[in-house]
Design a protein around this motif. Sequence first.
Motif, PDB file in Angstrom:
ATOM      1  N   UNK A   1       0.930  -1.230   0.056  1.00 44.22           N
ATOM      2  CA  UNK A   1       0.005   0.194   0.030  1.00 44.22           C
ATOM      3  C   UNK A   1       0.889   1.268   0.058  1.00 44.22           C
ATOM      4  N   UNK A   2       2.122   1.174   0.470  1.00 47.74           N
ATOM      5  CA  UNK A   2       3.082   2.526   0.587  1.00 47.74           C
ATOM      6  C   UNK A   2       3.879   2.615  -0.675  1.00 47.74           C
ATOM      7  N   UNK A   3       3.779   1.747  -1.635  1.00 47.93           N
ATOM      8  CA  UNK A   3       4.798   1.787  -2.743  1.00 47.93           C
ATOM      9  C   UNK A   3       3.829   2.205  -4.110  1.00 47.93           C
ATOM     10  N   UNK A   4       4.540   2.915  -5.065  1.00 48.07           N
ATOM     11  CA  UNK A   4       4.087   3.006  -6.302  1.00 48.07           C
ATOM     12  C   UNK A   4       4.542   2.502  -7.561  1.00 48.07           C
ATOM     13  N   UNK A   5       5.282   1.439  -7.246  1.00 44.42           N
ATOM     14  CA  UNK A   5       5.746   0.473  -8.250  1.00 44.42           C
ATOM     15  C   UNK A   5       6.614  -0.608  -7.859  1.00 44.42           C
ATOM     16  N   UNK A   6       6.759  -1.541  -8.521  1.00 47.93           N
ATOM     17  CA  UNK A   6       7.667  -2.569  -8.132  1.00 47.93           C
ATOM     18  C   UNK A   6       8.632  -3.058  -9.436  1.00 47.93           C
TER      19      UNK A   6
ATOM     20  N   UNK B   1      12.426   7.094 -13.050  1.00 51.97           N
ATOM     21  CA  UNK B   1      11.482   6.695 -12.299  1.00 51.97           C
ATOM     22  C   UNK B   1      11.555   7.449 -11.008  1.00 51.97           C
ATOM     23  N   UNK B   2      12.646   7.353 -10.388  1.00 53.58           N
ATOM     24  CA  UNK B   2      12.874   7.941  -9.117  1.00 53.58           C
ATOM     25  C   UNK B   2      12.686   9.576  -9.053  1.00 53.58           C
ATOM     26  N   UNK B   3      12.846  10.161  -9.978  1.00 53.72           N
ATOM     27  CA  UNK B   3      12.890  11.639 -10.247  1.00 53.72           C
ATOM     28  C   UNK B   3      11.287  12.043 -10.053  1.00 53.72           C
ATOM     29  N   UNK B   4      10.335  11.309 -10.550  1.00 56.82           N
ATOM     30  CA  UNK B   4       8.935  11.429 -10.651  1.00 56.82           C
ATOM     31  C   UNK B   4       8.458  11.801  -9.264  1.00 56.82           C
ATOM     32  N   UNK B   5       7.411  12.191  -9.324  1.00 56.40           N
ATOM     33  CA  UNK B   5       6.800  12.679  -7.997  1.00 56.40           C
ATOM     34  C   UNK B   5       6.070  11.212  -7.599  1.00 56.40           C
ATOM     35  N   UNK B   6       5.694  10.916  -6.411  1.00 59.87           N
ATOM     36  CA  UNK B   6       5.221   9.779  -5.838  1.00 59.87           C
ATOM     37  C   UNK B   6       5.738   9.071  -4.534  1.00 59.87           C
ATOM     38  N   UNK B   7       5.287   7.880  -4.333  1.00 56.38           N
ATOM     39  CA  UNK B   7       5.925   7.042  -3.371  1.00 56.38           C
ATOM     40  C   UNK B   7       6.955   6.135  -3.814  1.00 56.38           C
ATOM     41  N   UNK B   8       7.709   5.678  -3.143  1.00 58.38           N
ATOM     42  CA  UNK B   8       8.903   4.797  -3.241  1.00 58.38           C
ATOM     43  C   UNK B   8       8.544   3.662  -4.203  1.00 58.38           C
ATOM     44  N   UNK B   9       9.555   3.031  -4.692  1.00 61.35           N
ATOM     45  CA  UNK B   9       9.456   1.870  -5.521  1.00 61.35           C
ATOM     46  C   UNK B   9      10.311   0.849  -4.859  1.00 61.35           C
ATOM     47  N   UNK B  10       9.713  -0.557  -4.830  1.00 64.52           N
ATOM     48  CA  UNK B  10      10.555  -1.564  -4.150  1.00 64.52           C
ATOM     49  C   UNK B  10      10.845  -2.569  -5.314  1.00 64.52           C
ATOM     50  N   UNK B  11      11.994  -2.886  -4.861  1.00 61.78           N
ATOM     51  CA  UNK B  11      12.924  -4.026  -5.700  1.00 61.78           C
ATOM     52  C   UNK B  11      12.520  -5.282  -5.146  1.00 61.78           C
ATOM     53  N   UNK B  12      11.866  -6.173  -5.710  1.00 67.87           N
ATOM     54  CA  UNK B  12      11.615  -7.619  -5.186  1.00 67.87           C
ATOM     55  C   UNK B  12      12.425  -8.502  -6.041  1.00 67.87           C
ATOM     56  N   UNK B  13      13.490  -9.198  -5.541  1.00 66.31           N
ATOM     57  CA  UNK B  13      14.242  -9.845  -6.655  1.00 66.31           C
ATOM     58  C   UNK B  13      15.146 -10.917  -5.925  1.00 66.31           C
ATOM     59  N   UNK B  14      15.730 -11.741  -6.946  1.00 63.96           N
ATOM     60  CA  UNK B  14      16.918 -12.759  -6.367  1.00 63.96           C
ATOM     61  C   UNK B  14      18.191 -12.129  -6.250  1.00 63.96           C
ATOM     62  N   UNK B  15      19.034 -12.775  -5.994  1.00 65.53           N
ATOM     63  CA  UNK B  15      20.404 -12.353  -5.801  1.00 65.53           C
ATOM     64  C   UNK B  15      21.005 -11.774  -6.959  1.00 65.53           C
ATOM     65  N   UNK B  16      20.837 -12.212  -8.054  1.00 73.39           N
ATOM     66  CA  UNK B  16      21.417 -11.582  -9.114  1.00 73.39           C
ATOM     67  C   UNK B  16      21.005 -10.170  -9.571  1.00 73.39           C
ATOM     68  N   UNK B  17      19.595 -10.152  -9.367  1.00 68.99           N
ATOM     69  CA  UNK B  17      19.201  -8.716  -9.505  1.00 68.99           C
ATOM     70  C   UNK B  17      19.408  -7.853  -8.456  1.00 68.99           C
ATOM     71  N   UNK B  18      19.342  -8.374  -7.174  1.00 74.58           N
ATOM     72  CA  UNK B  18      19.878  -7.398  -6.113  1.00 74.58           C
ATOM     73  C   UNK B  18      21.501  -6.918  -6.408  1.00 74.58           C
ATOM     74  N   UNK B  19      22.213  -7.974  -7.043  1.00 76.17           N
ATOM     75  CA  UNK B  19      23.836  -7.604  -7.212  1.00 76.17           C
ATOM     76  C   UNK B  19      23.868  -6.410  -8.242  1.00 76.17           C
ATOM     77  N   UNK B  20      22.837  -6.649  -9.253  1.00 74.50           N
ATOM     78  CA  UNK B  20      22.718  -5.923 -10.600  1.00 74.50           C
ATOM     79  C   UNK B  20      22.389  -4.223  -9.988  1.00 74.50           C
ATOM     80  N   UNK B  21      21.543  -4.281  -9.191  1.00 77.00           N
ATOM     81  CA  UNK B  21      20.979  -3.092  -8.559  1.00 77.00           C
ATOM     82  C   UNK B  21      21.917  -2.280  -7.949  1.00 77.00           C
TER      83      UNK B  21
END
Length: 190
Positions: free
Chosen positions: A41-46, A109-129
């Motif tokens: 409920x607290x985010x604007x994207x995943x 996306x981060x520069x837009x107005x709105x609520x935070x974005x959540x990264x729900x990922x595995x190890x490879x995507x977390x490392x890439x981020x």
Amino acid sequence: MRRLFLHINVSLDGYVADPAGDIDWRFADKEFQDHIDALLESIDGMVFGRTAFEQLAAYWPTAGEEVSATQRRRMHELPKYVLSRTFPRTGWHNSHPLGDDPARLLGDLKRQDGRDLALFAGGRAATSAVRLGVLDQLRLVVNPVLLGGGTPLFDGTYPKADLRLTDTRRFASGALLLTYDVAAPGTPVR
């Protein structure tokens, strides 16, 4: 300006999946499900890695009573961004590839107005981020289990990042939610 945070379950010994690739060792009691409802409920994207996106796209469009109404609704309506050059074709509503320049698109996306974005990922995507330098916060749900092997939370090389612990939450199951802010490169941690 919105922030991008990583929210991920991890074993005490640093794995996000066991040696067989399973994640059924994570706890999922009512208290944690309420936490997930509030988070959605607290985010604007995943944001997802390709593998996580494909697995979730096969499940969520037909999810039933086994998940909360909040989770069904938010997983359907929220924009979903995929860290992938090759976009998997699915019927999952409101899904978008990040393509060849994910750092730029996530920055936009981060520069837009709105609520935070959540990264729900595995190890490879977390490392890439982490490697891309796009994460503003890490929210690690440390589960009280030792897996002894599996998929590590971070794997490969990435630049050093200083973190600052900003919040902790203890769940009745014994799991801890540890929230760390990521310091901008060259910024001392206080």
